[in-house]
Structure formats: structure tokens, C-alpha cells
Motif scaffolding. Sequence first.
Motif, PDB file in Angstrom:
ATOM      1  N   GLU A 110       3.658   7.503  11.556  1.00  0.00           N
ATOM      2  CA  GLU A 110       5.130   7.320  11.234  1.00  0.00           C
ATOM      3  C   GLU A 110       4.843   6.000  11.608  1.00  0.00           C
ATOM      4  N   GLN A 111       4.584   5.003  11.923  1.00  0.00           N
ATOM      5  CA  GLN A 111       5.270   3.961  12.244  1.00  0.00           C
ATOM      6  C   GLN A 111       5.246   2.802  11.436  1.00  0.00           C
ATOM      7  N   LYS A 112       4.184   2.767  10.569  1.00  0.00           N
ATOM      8  CA  LYS A 112       4.306   2.314   9.146  1.00  0.00           C
ATOM      9  C   LYS A 112       4.971   2.775   8.038  1.00  0.00           C
ATOM     10  N   VAL A 152       7.717   3.858  18.861  1.00  0.00           N
ATOM     11  CA  VAL A 152       7.305   4.814  17.296  1.00  0.00           C
ATOM     12  C   VAL A 152       5.498   3.500  18.173  1.00  0.00           C
ATOM     13  N   LYS A 153       5.622   2.733  18.320  1.00  0.00           N
ATOM     14  CA  LYS A 153       4.226   1.778  18.808  1.00  0.00           C
ATOM     15  C   LYS A 153       4.203   2.612  20.163  1.00  0.00           C
ATOM     16  N   SER A 166      12.631  -1.049  10.103  1.00  0.00           N
ATOM     17  CA  SER A 166      13.496  -0.110  11.459  1.00  0.00           C
ATOM     18  C   SER A 166      13.187  -0.968  12.505  1.00  0.00           C
ATOM     19  N   ASP A 167      13.380  -0.925  13.783  1.00  0.00           N
ATOM     20  CA  ASP A 167      12.426  -1.027  14.801  1.00  0.00           C
ATOM     21  C   ASP A 167      11.796  -0.176  15.286  1.00  0.00           C
ATOM     22  N   SER A 168      10.700  -0.904  14.842  1.00  0.00           N
ATOM     23  CA  SER A 168       9.079   0.588  15.623  1.00  0.00           C
ATOM     24  C   SER A 168       8.639   0.262  16.846  1.00  0.00           C
ATOM     25  N   SER A 169       9.341   0.055  17.910  1.00  0.00           N
ATOM     26  CA  SER A 169       9.017  -0.354  19.640  1.00  0.00           C
ATOM     27  C   SER A 169       8.923   0.769  19.896  1.00  0.00           C
ATOM     28  N   ILE A 202       8.127   3.123   9.752  1.00  0.00           N
ATOM     29  CA  ILE A 202       8.980   3.180  10.333  1.00  0.00           C
ATOM     30  C   ILE A 202       9.947   1.360  10.107  1.00  0.00           C
ATOM     31  N   GLU A 203       7.590   0.513  10.138  1.00  0.00           N
ATOM     32  CA  GLU A 203       8.177  -0.839  10.053  1.00  0.00           C
ATOM     33  C   GLU A 203       8.427  -0.678   8.426  1.00  0.00           C
TER      34      GLU A 203
END
Length: 167
Positions: free
Chosen positions: A49-51, A63-64, A58-61, A53-54
Motif C-alpha cells: 500500500e505504501q509503495k 500509511v508509513k 500522493s503523501d504516504s506519511s 501511494i508513493e
Amino acid sequence: MKYMLAILFIAALVVGQISKSPEAGIKHPRLGFTQTQEDALVDTDMFDEQKYIEESGSDSSGVKTKRSAHEMTLTHEFMDGFNQVKECDGIVLLGAGTQPSDFTVKIMVDSHDTPGQKPVWVWILRNTSTKKLVPADSENSAKEAARAVCGAVWKQADTDHTKKASP
């Protein structure tokens, strides 16, 4: 802060294991988590999911942060399993920055929070003295993963001990 809590938790586990009175002449294998660019335990659902979004820009903060919380929880589940199963008795679980380990483990967890699917705990063990990977396996829970990892550590440690004892 989260890493400090993890280090303190792991240190408490190590102190508890070392303080047990070991029998003379028995080697206690040391197991550590793999130190790589990514965490030693990866929640593959959140990683994907993080990858995604990145890559979309988009801003992945958010999800991180969620991924980090999931991975910390899963690490605690593994450590709880490690402390519960008898196969892990005598193995010292090391924290980051402690003495060198005899074995390192990398764990990937998939589908742990996906409704209707069984979680899959895939682990890869590395013997640091021979630099060889022990074949990976997968389990359905943290406790079963800990049991399997410890079984593999003992099997490898016994093999190493047998080889050293042979003329």
C-alpha cells in the motif's frame, strides 16, 4: 520513540534469558533480526500500500505511520511467541546494537489483517558463521513462526556443533 521502546523491550527479553542459569557446556545460540534497509519484520500488505501511494505521487506519511505501528505489533507478537514455545528455550534473542548473533531472521507477514484470509508468516534464517541461508518456511501465526525458527536454529546449531566435534 517507537524504536527506543522496541530496543528496551528486546533488552528486557535478553536480560531475562541470560539470567537463567545455563547448564555448563551447552551453547546458547544467539538469534538477531536482520538489519536491512527495510525493517527486519515487514507487513507486506502495508508495504504494498505504501509503495502504491508513493508511486502515485500522493503523501504516504499516514500509511508509513500505520505500517510502522503494524510492524511493531507483529514484532511483539513474534517475541511473545518466542517466549511461549519450549523450542526457543536456550536461544538468546538479541536486540539491535547488542553482541553479534549466530543467526539472523527476516520475517514477512502477509494477510494478517485481511478479512477471510489466514495470515502467512514467512521467515528466512541466515547462519552468520557460514553465511548461508536456511531454507525459508511459512507459518500461520507468530507463535508457530517462532517455534519453526527456533527449531531451525537448533537444527543448524546442532549440525555446527557436530561438525566441530568430528575429527
